[in-house]
Enzyme design. Structure first.
Site, PDB file in Angstrom:
ATOM      1  N   THR A 187       0.856  -1.188   0.000  1.00 22.04           N
ATOM      2  CA  THR A 187       0.000   0.000   0.000  1.00 22.04           C
ATOM      3  C   THR A 187       0.889   1.234   0.000  1.00 22.04           C
ATOM      4  OG1 THR A 187      -0.051   0.046   2.387  1.00 22.04           O
ATOM      5  CG2 THR A 187      -1.839  -1.109   1.302  1.00 22.04           C
ATOM      6  N   GLU A 191      -6.068  -3.563   0.383  1.00 20.31           N
ATOM      7  CA  GLU A 191      -6.273  -4.610   1.397  1.00 20.31           C
ATOM      8  C   GLU A 191      -7.555  -5.401   1.176  1.00 20.31           C
ATOM      9  OE1 GLU A 191      -5.396  -1.525   1.863  1.00 20.31           O
ATOM     10  OE2 GLU A 191      -4.124  -1.214   3.610  1.00 20.31           O
ATOM     11  N   TRP A 231     -17.213  17.498  12.914  1.00 21.43           N
ATOM     12  CA  TRP A 231     -16.364  17.101  11.795  1.00 21.43           C
ATOM     13  C   TRP A 231     -16.833  17.731  10.485  1.00 21.43           C
ATOM     14  CZ3 TRP A 231     -15.442  11.074  12.375  1.00 21.43           C
ATOM     15  CH2 TRP A 231     -14.760  10.849  13.579  1.00 21.43           C
ATOM     16  N   LYS A 242     -11.611  18.915  12.242  1.00 18.11           N
ATOM     17  CA  LYS A 242     -12.376  18.975  13.488  1.00 18.11           C
ATOM     18  C   LYS A 242     -12.526  20.436  13.880  1.00 18.11           C
ATOM     19  CE  LYS A 242     -11.574  14.309  14.799  1.00 18.11           C
ATOM     20  NZ  LYS A 242     -10.660  13.322  15.290  1.00 18.11           N
TER      21      LYS A 242
HETATM   22  P1  AMP Z   1      -5.684   2.139  -2.393  1.00 19.68           P
HETATM   23  O1  AMP Z   1      -5.380   1.020  -1.507  1.00 19.68           O
HETATM   24  O2  AMP Z   1      -4.481   2.826  -2.953  1.00 19.68           O
HETATM   25  O3  AMP Z   1      -6.651   1.769  -3.454  1.00 19.68           O
HETATM   26  O4  AMP Z   1      -6.387   3.249  -1.504  1.00 19.68           O
HETATM   27  C1  AMP Z   1      -7.538   2.992  -0.756  1.00 19.68           C
HETATM   28  C2  AMP Z   1      -8.111   4.274  -0.231  1.00 19.68           C
HETATM   29  O5  AMP Z   1      -8.510   5.125  -1.304  1.00 19.68           O
HETATM   30  C3  AMP Z   1      -9.358   4.090   0.582  1.00 19.68           C
HETATM   31  O6  AMP Z   1      -9.084   3.727   1.903  1.00 19.68           O
HETATM   32  C4  AMP Z   1     -10.004   5.460   0.476  1.00 19.68           C
HETATM   33  O7  AMP Z   1      -9.433   6.381   1.380  1.00 19.68           O
HETATM   34  C5  AMP Z   1      -9.645   5.879  -0.923  1.00 19.68           C
HETATM   35  N1  AMP Z   1     -10.749   5.599  -1.859  1.00 19.68           N
HETATM   36  C6  AMP Z   1     -10.881   4.578  -2.697  1.00 19.68           C
HETATM   37  N2  AMP Z   1     -12.024   4.679  -3.414  1.00 19.68           N
HETATM   38  C7  AMP Z   1     -12.645   5.799  -2.988  1.00 19.68           C
HETATM   39  C8  AMP Z   1     -13.874   6.464  -3.318  1.00 19.68           C
HETATM   40  N3  AMP Z   1     -14.679   6.011  -4.256  1.00 19.68           N
HETATM   41  N4  AMP Z   1     -14.175   7.576  -2.636  1.00 19.68           N
HETATM   42  C9  AMP Z   1     -13.369   8.076  -1.679  1.00 19.68           C
HETATM   43  N5  AMP Z   1     -12.204   7.514  -1.342  1.00 19.68           N
HETATM   44  C10 AMP Z   1     -11.840   6.395  -1.985  1.00 19.68           C
END
Ligand code: AMP
Length: 543
Positions: free
Chosen positions: A185, A330, A444, A439
């Site tokens: 990640t 994940e 929030w 915050k």
């Molecule tokens: P990744 O593992 O790089 O795909 O990142 C995952 C993270 O991307 C998630 O925990 C979110 O914070 C963000 N994320 C993924 N899809 C969305 C979405 N449709 N809207 C908002 N945040 C998203």
């Protein structure tokens, strides 16, 4: 009493076997790294993956060995995956957008023994190879004709390496819980963490994500995953497309508006998947050229929140239905998809957009809950915010090497680090990353909502919101804007545009213009970097 069904392990190579048997002629079309468009099909991909598995075994690679790839989406990259998994070794996708030192760190952590690398990225490996102690060999994804000179000791062109074996090989058999792949990640804090997929989790995820209310893939679709294989398995499409027998179109290294348009149009793509920034580039290209999208029917947008404006433009101007999806590396990665449940099928216009702006509901196999900071479950009322936690058979149970233990809870839930609310119909909406939420006076404020709203202003190219320290309210929002080329909006115009669309106390205290907003390697706004840039900023309301 046990069931009396056959023991048929869920192994990933069974997917490419199925594709070759049932959909052997179905095309896999790629823009090659060398330039021309390359055409093959599932039967060929399987045959060459088998050769690859045989060549790996001949070279001494075995069950559990980590084998890296640093490559764009092409047929060769796909062959690498299936060949590596077919001997029980572990594909490890590396993100070329990371800094070379980060790539070296990740390779060392995973102890990669071999790497398949695109021509474009060979210089990265040349620069770091001596820092990766475990690395024995480099295979460049090209043929002899295009093979460059390299100072690396153990480097070979893919095609000639592959042609040294005859393909008379059978996949290895092993337990379905065996590791199939790894992906680190992007890790906005601390070191990157390794997610380890199993054969079983990849197959289950493909079965789940092919459902109509998820990706809804079928043999008659032509799918273009713009999302790279190195970004959470191309959202599983590397498994779902061959499982369904969909024609697969791979963009290679060209992700610009024109490059994507060419592939969409020439290959009559019906379905595509990408992060919002890619779609912004495509929509801009369409606006500039007046071109249309006659073949494209559906797009999945995820990886970051999808601005309303993108939903609206795709649907109203180009007759393309948008599915807003949320997920994580994940989670293999699909967590929710914004399909329309029957009780909402008659919604139109703004009301339908309100629904589609949410990230959607979870398919079977993903369980969600939201909790407050004391781990009390919050109601599904569409208002109560909480930390979003998930569990299921294609969701990480720990990181490689036991890193990040605090995210895995005793009751089997994984803390996503996202903040969300869920309504009574099961629709989830992300309001922030837990560490980005503002915050203000104990309440929030969702930075995502503010960004999505601001980007709807016709003269705004991109927007980001961060919290700035405030003597009275703790934190207040600062809106950071990149203007569209040739436009000169003023801060007050943008705020005026936002008025009435959000609670008054959510209104940013100030607007700041920048040339560029920094992004992470997976296309997300890099808030940490922005907070550093604005560390000394004083809000006009704070003086
Ligand atoms: P990744 O593992 O790089 O795909 O990142 C995952 C993270 O991307 C998630 O925990 C979110 O914070 C963000 N994320 C993924 N899809 C969305 C979405 N449709 N809207 C908002 N945040 C998203």
């Amino acid at each position: 009493m046990l069931g009396l069904m056959q023991d048929w392990p869920l192994l990933c190579h069974k997917i490419i076997d199925h594709a070759a048997i049932q959909h052997g002629e179905r095309e896999v079309v790629s823009r090659s790294i060398e330039g021309p468009v390359h055409r093959t099909n599932y039967r060929e991909v399987r045959a060459r993956s088998l050769k690859l598995a045989q060549a790996l075994e001949r070279d001494g690679y075995r069950l559990g060995d980590r084998i890296a790839t640093l490559a764009w989406n092409t047929w060769r990259h796909l062959e690498c995956w299936y060949g590596i998994m077919g001997i029980g070794a572990v594909y490890h996708t590396l993100n070329p957008r990371l800094f070379p030192e980060q790539i070296a760190w990740i390779m060392n952590h995973a102890e990669d023994k071999l790497i398949f690398v695109d021509l474009t990225f060979l210089p990265i490996i040349e620069a770091i190879a001596d820092k990766v102690q475990s690395l024995e060999k480099v295979i460049v994804l090209t043929d002899d004709e295009h093979m460059p000179e390299s100072k690396l000791p153990n480097v070979v062109a893919y095609e000639s390496w592959l042609n040294r074996v005859d393909g008379d090989f059978r996949w290895k058999e092993f337990d379905e819980k065996t590791a199939a792949g790894m992906c680190y990640t992007s890790g906005t804090t601390g070191n990157p963490k390794g997610v380890v997929y199993s054969h079983r989790s990849n197959v289950i995820h493909a079965l789940v994500s092919a459902q109509p209310d998820a990706l809804g893939l079928a043999a008659n679709e032509t799918i273009l995953p713009v999302v790279p294989l190195f970004h959470a398995n191309a959202w599983g499409i590397s498994f779902t497309a061959p499982m369904a027998g969909a024609k697969l179109v791979m963009p290679g290294g060209r992700m610009d508006g024109e490059g994507i348009y060419e592939m969409l149009d020439n290959e009559q793509v019906s379905f595509s998947a990408a992060v919002p920034t890619v779609w912004l580039m495509l929509l801009q290209y369409l606006e500039e050229t007046g071109k249309k999208l006659p073949h494209l029917k559906r797009v999945v947008i995820g990886g970051a929140a999808c601005p309303r404006m993108i939903l609206q433009k795709f649907q109203d101007d180009y007759d393309v239905t948008v599915f807003h999806a949320w997920g994580m590396t994940e989670m293999s990665p699909i967590g929710t998809v914004g399909s329309v449940k029957p009780q909402f099928s008659s919604l139109t216009g703004e009301k339908r957009l309100d629904l589609q702006e949410k990230q959607g509901f979870a398919p079977f196999s993903v369980e969600m809950k939201i909790t407050d900071d004391e781990n009390n479950e919050q109601p599904w009322d569409g208002r109560s915010f909480g930390r979003l936690k998930v569990r299921g058979p294609a969701i990480s149970s720990s990181y490689y090497g036991g890193d990040g233990k605090e995210q895995f809870e005793e009751d089997g839930y994984f803390d996503t680090g996202d903040v969300a609310h869920i309504d009574k119909h099961g629709y989830m909406q992300i309001t922030d990353r837990a560490k980005d939420v503002i915050k203000s006076g104990g309440e929030w404020i969702s930075t995502i909502d503010l960004e999505n709203l601001a980007v709807g202003h016709p003269e705004v190219a991109e927007a980001a919101v961060i919290g700035i320290a405030h003597p009275k309210w703790d934190e207040r929002p600062l809106l950071i804007i990149v203007k569209k080329a040739g436009c000169e909006p003023e801060g007050k115009d943008i705020l005026k545009f936002m008025e009435g669309k959000i609670a008054k106390w959510w209104m940013p205290d100030a607007v700041s213009f920048v040339e560029e907003i920094p992004h992470t390697a997976t296309g997300k706004i890099q808030k940490i970097e922005l907070r550093k840039q604005f560390a000394d900023y004083v809000l006009p309301t704070a003086v």
